[in-house]
Motif scaffolding. Structure first.
Motif, short mmCIF file in Angstrom:
data_model
loop_
_atom_site.label_atom_id
_atom_site.label_comp_id
_atom_site.label_asym_id
_atom_site.label_seq_id
_atom_site.Cartn_x
_atom_site.Cartn_y
_atom_site.Cartn_z
N LEU A 84 1.36 -1.15 0.30
CA LEU A 84 -0.04 -0.05 -0.26
C LEU A 84 0.83 0.99 -0.31
CD1 LEU A 84 -3.31 0.92 0.10
CD2 LEU A 84 -2.76 0.80 2.13
N SER A 85 1.38 1.34 0.48
CA SER A 85 2.95 2.12 1.02
C SER A 85 4.14 2.61 -0.48
CB SER A 85 3.61 2.06 2.12
OG SER A 85 4.16 1.14 1.52
N MET A 86 3.94 2.15 -1.08
CA MET A 86 4.57 1.85 -2.17
C MET A 86 3.30 2.30 -3.40
SD MET A 86 7.01 -2.45 -1.87
CE MET A 86 7.43 -2.06 -3.96
N LEU A 87 2.42 2.03 -3.64
CA LEU A 87 1.34 2.35 -4.81
C LEU A 87 1.31 3.80 -4.06
CD1 LEU A 87 -1.41 -0.16 -4.19
CD2 LEU A 87 -0.38 0.42 -6.11
N VAL A 88 1.62 4.33 -3.33
CA VAL A 88 1.62 6.34 -2.92
C VAL A 88 1.90 6.91 -4.81
CG1 VAL A 88 1.78 7.92 -1.66
CG2 VAL A 88 1.05 6.16 -0.78
N ARG A 89 3.71 5.96 -4.18
CA ARG A 89 4.58 6.90 -5.42
C ARG A 89 3.91 6.52 -6.83
NH1 ARG A 89 9.58 9.21 -5.49
NH2 ARG A 89 10.78 8.27 -7.16
N PRO A 90 3.87 5.48 -7.17
CA PRO A 90 3.47 6.04 -8.86
C PRO A 90 1.74 7.11 -9.17
CG PRO A 90 2.76 3.99 -7.83
CD PRO A 90 3.64 4.45 -6.56
N LEU A 91 1.36 6.75 -8.18
CA LEU A 91 -0.02 7.02 -8.41
C LEU A 91 0.25 8.74 -8.17
CD1 LEU A 91 -2.62 5.49 -5.89
CD2 LEU A 91 -2.46 5.54 -8.38
N MET A 92 0.90 9.24 -6.84
CA MET A 92 1.64 10.32 -7.45
C MET A 92 2.48 10.89 -8.79
SD MET A 92 3.05 11.40 -3.32
CE MET A 92 3.79 13.90 -4.15
N GLN A 93 3.20 9.95 -9.29
CA GLN A 93 4.23 10.14 -10.41
C GLN A 93 3.28 10.26 -11.48
OE1 GLN A 93 6.56 6.95 -9.93
NE2 GLN A 93 8.57 8.13 -9.79
N PHE A 94 1.94 10.01 -11.30
CA PHE A 94 0.97 9.71 -12.59
C PHE A 94 0.93 11.41 -12.53
CE2 PHE A 94 -0.38 5.09 -12.45
CZ PHE A 94 -0.02 4.41 -13.95
N GLY A 95 -0.10 12.10 -11.51
CA GLY A 95 0.27 13.28 -11.77
C GLY A 95 1.17 14.48 -12.61
N ASN A 96 2.19 14.35 -11.89
CA ASN A 96 3.28 14.30 -12.31
C ASN A 96 3.71 14.67 -13.44
OD1 ASN A 96 4.19 15.57 -9.55
ND2 ASN A 96 5.74 13.71 -8.96
N VAL A 97 3.61 13.62 -14.21
CA VAL A 97 3.63 13.04 -15.83
C VAL A 97 2.53 13.84 -16.60
CG1 VAL A 97 3.33 11.48 -17.55
CG2 VAL A 97 4.62 11.29 -15.20
N ILE A 98 1.10 13.94 -15.98
CA ILE A 98 0.44 14.20 -16.72
C ILE A 98 0.87 16.14 -16.81
CG2 ILE A 98 -2.08 15.90 -16.55
CD1 ILE A 98 -2.51 12.86 -15.47
N ASN A 99 1.49 16.52 -15.53
CA ASN A 99 1.77 18.39 -15.71
C ASN A 99 3.24 18.38 -16.86
OD1 ASN A 99 0.14 18.62 -13.76
ND2 ASN A 99 0.78 18.80 -12.21
N ILE A 100 4.20 17.76 -16.77
CA ILE A 100 5.03 17.40 -16.96
C ILE A 100 4.56 17.41 -18.33
CG2 ILE A 100 6.87 16.43 -17.79
CD1 ILE A 100 7.36 15.49 -14.72
N MET A 101 3.74 17.07 -19.00
CA MET A 101 3.62 16.89 -20.31
C MET A 101 3.03 17.72 -21.00
SD MET A 101 4.78 13.92 -21.76
CE MET A 101 5.63 12.40 -21.10
#
Length: 581
Positions: free
Chosen positions: A282-299
């Motif tokens: 569960l703690s490992m899932l937090v990081r990829p979900l934040m990365q999805f949001g970061n990638v959207i902003n970066i793109m």
């Protein structure tokens, strides 16, 4: 065009990108084994753990960790290295494209605006190619692998219940990210404004004190400080909200996990080890979900930057070289035939029906008031702007049929501003040529009457002139620029565009005597000046008034004729500045 550059680059380095995908994917697949090993180890301890089992699981955990670090490190290094290579390629491509454009393009676009594309837009694209690609690969592989392990080795329903609150994390990052970046930019702008005011006030401290305006300036500065404070506090509020929402969603997820997962563990529907492993998943899932949001902003940011870069790369040169250029004639006679020129955005022509022949090897002066068309005439000779067909010839060859590189290789040009690079005196003089011998530098400097000045410098020709030659006086800059033109020995035509305006009369006389060497070398010299003293050794002088050629003749003849030339001569003889010249 810019998007094609991205895809062409990816295809060109396709095998390296494949290595990136494989290494990052394998690293994440290995990483998700860690919670499973921890869970199995706890189950082992709960039943019949021994030191042998402890060492066994510790060894496996160490091997998995090393494998993850090695593979992830390789993938990260490659993807960021490729992004840096692409960044360098794009910067070179953009700079080379700018060099194909004519000066008038840069009159319409400020240097600051163009440099902002290099300093801001290209790094945004590089971030998408490096950090963005890395994050999306990590997020996809880690999220998918973690979900798979949680569902397979723990419980499907528990996984669904725990993941639902975490799905809000990408929404928070996507929504809050742009606001935080925008506020950060406003904070920097307010701090910059405060610094500008402080610099301006301290630079004018004598004026402020002499006018007893300390209180007024203090109030202005306090207002800027207060504005910067308000912007900074708004940033603090946004950061606090963001840093609170992510732990809140994570806390809700863990609370649901403890409630339902604890019940499953107490009723022995899952083992204690599986429950502990799930909390790690569960703690490992937090990081990829934040990365999805970061990638959207970066793109989103990189897409806007890519569009701006694409617009720059689509700009076409106003001047096109012929497909089958004719060679530049040797020792050419220059001829203007009924040349009338109007700038594309102007209502009236700037030059009217110009007929002028400049035999090779002669020294001709061109004089006229500001706005008479002198600079346009120079731009036409350098083919910075295109004349109408059949109006400007070099030994009968239309200038439009000559390649610009061939044309400009045979012309030396000394501009009025005497622009210098932020390098040494020797570099500035030798700039037109790839290799210059020291004695050639000395000879050019001597002709330009700057040698004695250079010899007084501590480092002589190695003396750094500063940004745009700030360490030199105006006259020294002009003479260095003149030496730069004189060292271009292949040039058969030398143009001085009001290049003697900042030198004293004695230096001017010495330079004009040196220019006699150019005539003896068989070069055509064109001197554009509003100081008639610069034209006294000219073979012929052409007078421009409002774009028309109104007078021509030797300096002595023109002094005797009524007209602008005699008017300027009389004014300068009386020591008055010629009006508008």
């Amino acid at each position: 065009m810019a998007r094609r550059l991205v895809w062409d680059f990816v295809r060109e380095h396709g095998w390296l990108y494949l290595v990136v995908i494989v290494t990052i994917g394998l690293s994440r697949l290995i990483q998700v084994q860690i919670p499973n090993l921890i869970g199995a180890f706890i189950n082992q301890l709960e039943h019949h753990g021994t030191m042998a089992s402890v060492r066994f699981y510790a060894g496996r955990l160490a091997v998995v960790s090393v494998g993850f670090v090695v593979l992830f490190g390789v993938g990260q290094y490659l993807v960021n290295r490729l992004a840096r290579v692409f960044e360098g390629d794009l910067r070179r491509r953009l700079f080379e494209h700018w060099e194909t454009l004519e000066p008038h393009y840069f009159h319409r676009h400020t240097v600051g605006d163009l440099l902002s594309h290099v300093l801001n837009d290209i790094p945004q694209v590089r971030q998408a190619m490096g950090g963005g690609m890395s994050q999306i690969l990590q997020a996809v592989f880690l999220f998918a692998a973690t979900l798979y392990m949680a569902v397979r080795h723990v419980n499907l329903v528990l996984t669904i219940i725990a993941v639902v609150p975490l799905l809000g994390i990408p929404l928070v990052v996507t929504n809050m990210g742009p606001k935080m970046r925008g506020q950060s930019r406003r904070v920097q702008e307010s701090l910059s404004e405060m610094s500008d005011l402080a610099e301006e006030s301290l630079a004018s401290i004598r004026l402020i004190k002499s006018t007893a305006n300390e209180e007024i300036e203090g109030e202005r500065f306090r207002a800027r400080v207060d504005a910067a404070y308000e912007e900074a506090m708004q940033q603090v509020r946004l950061n606090t909200l963001f840093q609170s929402l992510i732990p809140l969603l994570t806390g809700i997820s863990f609370a649901l996990t403890l409630s339902y997962g604890g019940d499953l563990a107490l009723t022995h529907r899952i083992s204690l080890g599986a429950f502990v492993a799930f909390t790690v998943y569960l703690s490992m899932l937090v990081r990829p979900l934040m990365q999805f949001g970061n990638v959207i902003n970066i793109m989103q940011n990189s897409s806007a930057s890519l569009i701006r870069i694409e617009t720059l790369l689509k700009a076409k040169p106003a001047i096109q070289d012929p497909e089958n250029p004719r060679p530049m004639p040797r020792r050419p006679t220059i001829e203007f035939r009924h040349l009338t020129y109007r700038y594309p955005d102007a209502q009236e022509p700037v030059l009217y029906d110009i007929n002028l022949t400049i035999p090779f090897g002669t020294t001709i002066g061109i004089v006229g008031r500001t706005g008479s068309g002198k600079s346009t005439l120079v731009s036409l000779l350098l083919r910075e702007i295109d004349p109408p067909p059949g109006t400007l010839f070099f030994d009968g060859v239309d200038i439009r049929d000559i390649h610009r590189r061939d044309l400009r290789a045979r012309i030396s040009y000394v501009p009025q501003d005497g622009f210098l690079f932020s390098s040494s005196v020797g570099y500035n003089i030798g700039f037109p040529r790839e290799r210059v011998e020291p004695e050639e530098l000395v000879q050019a400097a001597r002709q330009a009457q700057i040698l004695s000045t250079i010899e007084e410098f501590p480092d002589q020709f190695e003396t750094v002139v500063g940004e745009r030659g700030v360490n030199l006086s105006g006259g020294q800059r002009q003479r260095v620029a003149m030496a730069r033109a004189l060292i271009k020995t292949k040039a058969e035509i030398v143009i001085f565009d009001d290049s003697l305006s900042a030198v004293d009369s004695r230096t001017e006389t010495a330079i004009l005597q040196s220019l006699g060497d150019l005539k003896r070398q068989g070069r055509t010299v064109i001197i554009i000046s509003h100081r008639l003293s610069s034209l006294r050794h000219a073979d012929w002088v052409a007078v421009l008034e409002k774009g028309r050629l109104t007078q021509s003749g030797t300096p002595k003849d023109l002094i005797r004729q009524p007209g602008l030339y005699r008017h300027l001569y009389q004014m300068q003889a009386e020591g008055r500045a010629p009006d508008g010249s």
